[in-house]
Design a protein around this motif. Structure first.
Motif, mmCIF file in Angstrom:
data_model
loop_
_atom_site.group_PDB
_atom_site.id
_atom_site.type_symbol
_atom_site.label_atom_id
_atom_site.label_comp_id
_atom_site.label_asym_id
_atom_site.label_seq_id
_atom_site.Cartn_x
_atom_site.Cartn_y
_atom_site.Cartn_z
ATOM 1 N N SER A 1 0.835 -1.208 0.000
ATOM 2 C CA SER A 1 0.000 0.000 0.000
ATOM 3 C C SER A 1 0.862 1.247 0.000
ATOM 4 N N ILE A 2 0.239 2.359 -0.339
ATOM 5 C CA ILE A 2 0.883 3.671 -0.283
ATOM 6 C C ILE A 2 -0.057 4.613 0.452
ATOM 7 N N THR A 3 0.434 5.234 1.501
ATOM 8 C CA THR A 3 -0.372 6.170 2.289
ATOM 9 C C THR A 3 0.059 7.595 1.969
ATOM 10 N N THR A 4 -0.893 8.439 1.615
ATOM 11 C CA THR A 4 -0.592 9.821 1.250
ATOM 12 C C THR A 4 -1.528 10.767 1.994
ATOM 13 N N ASP A 5 -1.256 12.072 1.829
ATOM 14 C CA ASP A 5 -2.111 13.094 2.424
ATOM 15 C C ASP A 5 -3.167 13.595 1.444
ATOM 16 N N GLY A 6 -3.248 12.980 0.266
ATOM 17 C CA GLY A 6 -4.264 13.355 -0.714
ATOM 18 C C GLY A 6 -3.900 14.539 -1.583
ATOM 19 N N ALA A 7 -2.663 15.046 -1.476
ATOM 20 C CA ALA A 7 -2.244 16.187 -2.291
ATOM 21 C C ALA A 7 -2.174 15.776 -3.764
ATOM 22 N N PRO A 8 -2.453 16.711 -4.707
ATOM 23 C CA PRO A 8 -2.435 16.376 -6.137
ATOM 24 C C PRO A 8 -1.113 15.777 -6.604
ATOM 25 N N CYS A 9 -0.003 16.274 -6.058
ATOM 26 C CA CYS A 9 1.297 15.747 -6.474
ATOM 27 C C CYS A 9 1.505 14.311 -6.009
ATOM 28 N N MET A 10 0.709 13.871 -5.049
ATOM 29 C CA MET A 10 0.822 12.505 -4.541
ATOM 30 C C MET A 10 -0.155 11.557 -5.230
ATOM 31 N N VAL A 11 -1.378 12.002 -5.480
ATOM 32 C CA VAL A 11 -2.421 11.106 -5.995
ATOM 33 C C VAL A 11 -2.708 11.313 -7.471
ATOM 34 N N GLY B 1 4.503 -6.308 -14.089
ATOM 35 C CA GLY B 1 3.549 -7.394 -14.035
ATOM 36 C C GLY B 1 3.026 -7.670 -12.639
ATOM 37 N N LEU B 2 2.963 -6.635 -11.809
ATOM 38 C CA LEU B 2 2.540 -6.784 -10.420
ATOM 39 C C LEU B 2 1.212 -6.068 -10.182
ATOM 40 N N ILE B 3 0.544 -6.435 -9.085
ATOM 41 C CA ILE B 3 -0.727 -5.809 -8.712
ATOM 42 C C ILE B 3 -0.456 -4.431 -8.120
ATOM 43 N N ALA B 4 -1.250 -3.449 -8.529
ATOM 44 C CA ALA B 4 -1.088 -2.083 -8.019
ATOM 45 C C ALA B 4 -1.320 -2.056 -6.512
ATOM 46 N N PRO B 5 -0.511 -1.304 -5.768
ATOM 47 C CA PRO B 5 -0.670 -1.248 -4.308
ATOM 48 C C PRO B 5 -1.951 -0.538 -3.901
ATOM 49 N N LEU B 6 -2.432 -0.867 -2.729
ATOM 50 C CA LEU B 6 -3.633 -0.235 -2.188
ATOM 51 C C LEU B 6 -3.340 1.226 -1.846
ATOM 52 N N GLN B 7 -4.209 2.113 -2.263
ATOM 53 C CA GLN B 7 -4.042 3.542 -1.978
ATOM 54 C C GLN B 7 -4.815 3.902 -0.715
ATOM 55 N N VAL B 8 -4.124 4.460 0.274
ATOM 56 C CA VAL B 8 -4.732 4.822 1.553
ATOM 57 C C VAL B 8 -4.544 6.315 1.793
ATOM 58 N N HIS B 9 -5.633 6.984 2.116
ATOM 59 C CA HIS B 9 -5.554 8.393 2.500
ATOM 60 C C HIS B 9 -5.385 8.457 4.016
ATOM 61 N N CYS B 10 -4.401 9.208 4.464
ATOM 62 C CA CYS B 10 -4.102 9.322 5.898
ATOM 63 C C CYS B 10 -5.385 9.572 6.695
ATOM 64 N N ILE B 11 -5.687 8.672 7.628
ATOM 65 C CA ILE B 11 -6.934 8.760 8.392
ATOM 66 C C ILE B 11 -6.952 10.014 9.261
ATOM 67 N N ILE B 12 -5.815 10.365 9.831
ATOM 68 C CA ILE B 12 -5.759 11.566 10.680
ATOM 69 C C ILE B 12 -6.024 12.807 9.841
ATOM 70 N N HIS B 13 -5.472 12.840 8.639
ATOM 71 C CA HIS B 13 -5.681 13.984 7.754
ATOM 72 C C HIS B 13 -7.134 14.069 7.299
ATOM 73 N N GLU B 14 -7.727 12.916 7.003
ATOM 74 C CA GLU B 14 -9.140 12.890 6.613
ATOM 75 C C GLU B 14 -10.019 13.410 7.751
ATOM 76 N N GLN B 15 -9.701 13.000 8.969
ATOM 77 C CA GLN B 15 -10.489 13.454 10.124
ATOM 78 C C GLN B 15 -10.366 14.963 10.299
ATOM 79 N N ALA B 16 -9.163 15.503 10.059
ATOM 80 C CA ALA B 16 -8.967 16.947 10.162
ATOM 81 C C ALA B 16 -9.775 17.694 9.095
ATOM 82 N N LEU B 17 -9.870 17.112 7.908
ATOM 83 C CA LEU B 17 -10.675 17.722 6.849
ATOM 84 C C LEU B 17 -12.165 17.692 7.200
#
Length: 383
Positions: free
Chosen positions: A25-35, A53-69
């Motif tokens: 997985s990849i955890t980001t803050d949801g910024a355009p340069c990241m996602v 030839g690999l499966i794309a990693p799961l994209q996770v938005h930082c839960i703390i950042h989402e809560q702040a939004l």
């Protein structure tokens, strides 16, 4: 920016000889340069995984950042503008500030000062509002003595809004503190989010009935002024907006609820609804009394590490994937804070190499054995 980060990730993967197939997985803050899908980090990583030839990693938005939004929907400018204006009037001038502190001291107040409000600090608003609410009579009296009139401080409806906003922001602060900290598994953070959403639904129904059991400041104001009508419409609207925002922001997280629940407690997972490659292993696991006795929710990683590889291959793979998911960017933010403290103007000779070494010492959880290290040092012999 996203491409620069991607280049650095590739360089690190090569230097440490890491296997791209193990990227879960990849955890980001949801910024355009990241996602961004084309030039963002997520887009570049997905293309790289596809080329390999690999499966794309799961994209996770930082839960703390989402809560702040989510908290941003509770603007309540009518309350915050008056609060910030009063605080700035008191603290902007050194003489007035000292006089206010002396004033509180003479009244033997529980607090000795008001707090500055800083929007970028996530816990600031709740603490500022709580302190302001507790000192409201003293603040009003001091401002009156200085010839400053603030109509909101004597307005009954505004006091209701202040008390209600104080209670709700303190609830949100409590959730923030639960989500913060190192070693937080995704299942623990998800449980806190679900519990808070349930609390919001419960609180919404209670506020509609003018039941303030879980709102101490609002309940206190209601007891002091029972004749003043509570502005239920605006408060209910605020809670509904907050509830809707949580539902939207964490919708993607709820999609993975079954996977999280399977990892959190495999003994209560529904075998019929589980993926086919988990079913036989779950049947074996749920009927093993020895493993049931060994299961402890507060040490999931140790439990899964002790499972036999040949019997529970797929469950262990799932556990490894879920245990490596970063639900938030807390560790990253903490590291940046440590680095900011180190890079002061007083340390003008600090090189990148020195900073890297100091930063590793600052964030590591390893404790050096000083006695062992000093015992291995050869003492100067006498001449």
């Amino acid at each position: 920016m996203g491409e620069d980060i991607f280049d650095k990730v590739c360089q690190t993967m090569e230097e440490l000889d890491l296997d791209w197939a193990k990227l879960a997985s990849i955890t980001t803050d949801g910024a355009p340069c990241m996602v961004g899908a084309s030039r963002g980090l997520i887009g570049r990583m997905n293309r790289e995984m596809e080329e390999r030839g690999l499966i794309a990693p799961l994209q996770v938005h930082c839960i703390i950042h989402e809560q702040a939004l989510c908290c941003k929907v509770l603007k309540w400018d009518s309350v915050m503008k008056a609060v910030v204006s009063c605080i700035n009037f008191i603290r902007a001038n050194g003489l007035k500030h000292r006089q206010f502190q002396q004033f509180l001291s003479e009244l033997d107040s529980a607090y000795r000062d008001v707090l500055y409000y800083t929007e970028v600090r996530w816990l600031s608003r709740g603490r500022v509002l709580r302190r302001f609410y507790e000192l409201l009579p003293e603040i009003n009296a001091f401002l009156h003595s200085k010839g400053k009139t603030v109509p909101e401080l004597i307005n009954s409806e505004w006091k209701w809004h202040l008390a209600f906003l104080t209670d709700v922001t303190e609830m949100l602060n409590g959730l923030k503190l639960q989500l913060q900290g190192q070693g937080k598994l995704i299942c623990d953070m998800y449980s806190h989010i679900k519990a808070f959403e349930l609390k919001l639904a419960l609180l919404l129904e209670q506020v509609k009935k003018h039941n303030f059991t879980h709102l101490p400041a609002t309940q206190n104001l209601s007891a002091e002024n029972p004749a003043v009508l509570f502005p239920a419409e605006k408060c209910v609207e605020a809670l509904e907006m907050l509830k809707a925002e949580f539902s939207v922001r964490f919708r993607q997280l709820h999609v993975h609820a079954k996977e999280i629940h399977l990892f959190q407690n495999p003994f209560v997972a529904d075998i019929d609804e589980a993926q086919p490659f988990y079913q036989f292993e779950l049947a074996e696991l749920q009927n093993c009394d020895v493993l049931k006795d060994a299961f402890k929710p507060n040490s999931l990683v140790d439990f899964y590490a002790a499972l036999p590889n040949d019997t529970y291959t797929n469950i262990k793979k799932h556990a490894m994937k879920m245990s490596t998911l970063f639900g938030s960017m807390y560790i990253c933010e903490q590291t940046f804070s440590r680095m900011k403290l180190m890079k002061t103007p007083m340390r003008s000779r600090l090189t990148d190499e020195h900073l890297h070494q100091c930063l590793r010492l600052a964030v590591t959880r390893m404790e050096p054995d000083i006695q062992l290290l000093t015992g291995q040092m050869q003492a100067h012999s006498s001449h």
